[in-house]
Enzyme design. Sequence first.
Site, PDB file in Angstrom:
ATOM      1  CB  SER A  91      -0.924   0.012   1.224  1.00 67.84           C
ATOM      2  OG  SER A  91      -1.841  -1.039   1.119  1.00 67.84           O
ATOM      3  CB  THR A 144      -3.456   4.297   1.973  1.00 63.73           C
ATOM      4  OG1 THR A 144      -3.239   2.928   1.640  1.00 63.73           O
ATOM      5  CG2 THR A 144      -4.143   5.011   0.818  1.00 63.73           C
ATOM      6  CG  ASP A 268      -5.168  -4.613   2.416  1.00 66.35           C
ATOM      7  OD1 ASP A 268      -4.741  -5.301   1.471  1.00 66.35           O
ATOM      8  OD2 ASP A 268      -4.498  -4.374   3.439  1.00 66.35           O
ATOM      9  CG  HIS A 272      -3.922  -8.804   4.265  1.00 70.40           C
ATOM     10  ND1 HIS A 272      -2.866  -9.290   3.538  1.00 70.40           N
ATOM     11  CD2 HIS A 272      -3.911  -7.454   4.078  1.00 70.40           C
ATOM     12  CE1 HIS A 272      -2.240  -8.278   2.935  1.00 70.40           C
ATOM     13  NE2 HIS A 272      -2.863  -7.161   3.241  1.00 70.40           N
ATOM     14  CG  ASP A 310      -3.793  -0.076  -2.247  1.00 69.21           C
ATOM     15  OD1 ASP A 310      -4.776  -0.823  -2.452  1.00 69.21           O
ATOM     16  OD2 ASP A 310      -3.321   0.138  -1.117  1.00 69.21           O
ATOM     17  CG  HIS A 336      -1.073  -6.713  -1.198  1.00 72.54           C
ATOM     18  ND1 HIS A 336      -0.249  -5.649  -0.906  1.00 72.54           N
ATOM     19  CD2 HIS A 336      -1.929  -6.821  -0.149  1.00 72.54           C
ATOM     20  CE1 HIS A 336      -0.602  -5.127   0.254  1.00 72.54           C
ATOM     21  NE2 HIS A 336      -1.612  -5.824   0.740  1.00 72.54           N
TER      22      HIS A 336
HETATM   23 ZN   LIG Z   1      -2.617  -5.198   2.435  1.00 67.68          ZN
END
Ligand SMILES: [Zn+2]
Length: 375
Positions: A91, A144, A268, A272, A310, A336
Site C-alpha cells: 500500500s 495509504t 484489504d 488478508h 492500490d 496482495h
Molecule cells: Zn494489504
Amino acid sequence: MKKSPILFLLLLMAACHPKQPTTLEEATLPEPTDSISFTPPKNIVLMIGDGMGLTQITAGLYMNGNKLNLEQFQYIGLHKSYSSNDLITDSAAGATAFASGKKTYNGAIGLDAGGKPAKTILEEAEAAGMSTGLVVTSSITHATPACFYAHERDRGLMEQIAGDLSISGVDFFVGGGKKYFDRRLDERNLIKEMEGKGFVISNFIDTDFNNVSIDFNKKFGYFTADAEPLPKSQGRDYFVQACQSALNYLSSQNDKGFFLMIEGSQIDWGGHANNSDYIISEMIEFDQAIGVVLDFAKQDGETLIIVTADHETGGYAINPGSTWDSIIPAFTTDKHTAVLIPVFAFGPGQELFGGLYENTAIFDKMNRALGFIKS
Ligand SMILES: [Zn+2]
C-alpha cells in the site's frame, strides 16, 4: 595456469545469455488524452478502496441487491499496480504512485525509488491555496494516507509519520492512531502541539463522531481509535458521516477548491484474513461513502471524483455454487496480487481516466485536470 577450453566456452555462454529483466520498464503516459478538452474541476476527491479488485467490487455488488453507486460512473480505466522493486505492490508504494507519480519500493512513504522525498498532490494543492483533507478507516498514519503528507523510508515508522502530519498543511482529518500522537517514545504530545497551531482535535473517548461539532474557522482532527479502528461489522460507524463532514468543511473554506483523499482501508484486511464477509461489509460501506461524494459532486458540478484501489488482496474469486444471495469464495493467497486495477472517474476531467496506464499516471492525470500540468 592455462584455462580449459570448456571452461572458456561456459564463461562465454554465460556472458552472452540474455539477462532476465530485474525491473519492469515503466510505460510513459501515452497521450491519447492530449486532444481531450474539458473544464477543469475546482475540487478533487480521490477515493481508494485498499485491496479492492474487481472481485471485491463484484461481491459487494451482488451482496447489495445487485446495485452499487459505482454504477453511476461512465469513465472507467485500468491501472498497472506494480512497484519499483516488486511485481506485487504494497500500500505504501501504491499510494506513493498516486500521491507523487513515482514508482517506488514497497514500504516507502512519499519517497522515490532512490529515497528522495517526492512532492505530493496534497502538498501541491496546499501550495495552490486549496484546502486539504483525509478520511480513513485505518490509523491516519497508515501507509495509504501517510503517502499524501509524509516522507519516511519505512511505513512502520508510525511516530515519525505522525510527526510529519503535525507539520503538514492538512486542514481536516479523521482516522485512528491517537497513540502515535500522545503516547510517544519521545514524550512529545503532538495533539497539544497541533492545537497550538490552530487545530481543534477530539477523539472517540470524548465524543462519538456523529455528535461532534465542527468549527469551520479552525483546522479539524478526530481520532477514531488509539491504533486501528474496528471493522464495520464490529460497530465502526463514523466513516460515511465523516466523508459528508469533510465535504461540508472543505467546501466552506475558500473559493480555491479542495483536495480530499478518502480510504476504505479495511477491504484489504478482509482479503488478508481470507474473510469474504469482512470484504463485503467493508466494500458496501465504501460504496455508501462513494454515494455521499457523488451526491455532493452532482450538486456542486465542479468536483472530479476518482475511485480506485492500490492493489487487489487475496486472489479473491467467486466460485461455482454461488447464488444471488450468497457467495462461495476462494482465495489464492493471504497477500496482495498483481492483477490490473479498475479506475472510475466522475465529474469535470473524467475523460482523462479511460484507458490502460501505470498507477503513476493517476497523479499525472489529477495534475493535468487541476491545471498544474499544462498539456
Ligand atoms: Zn494489504
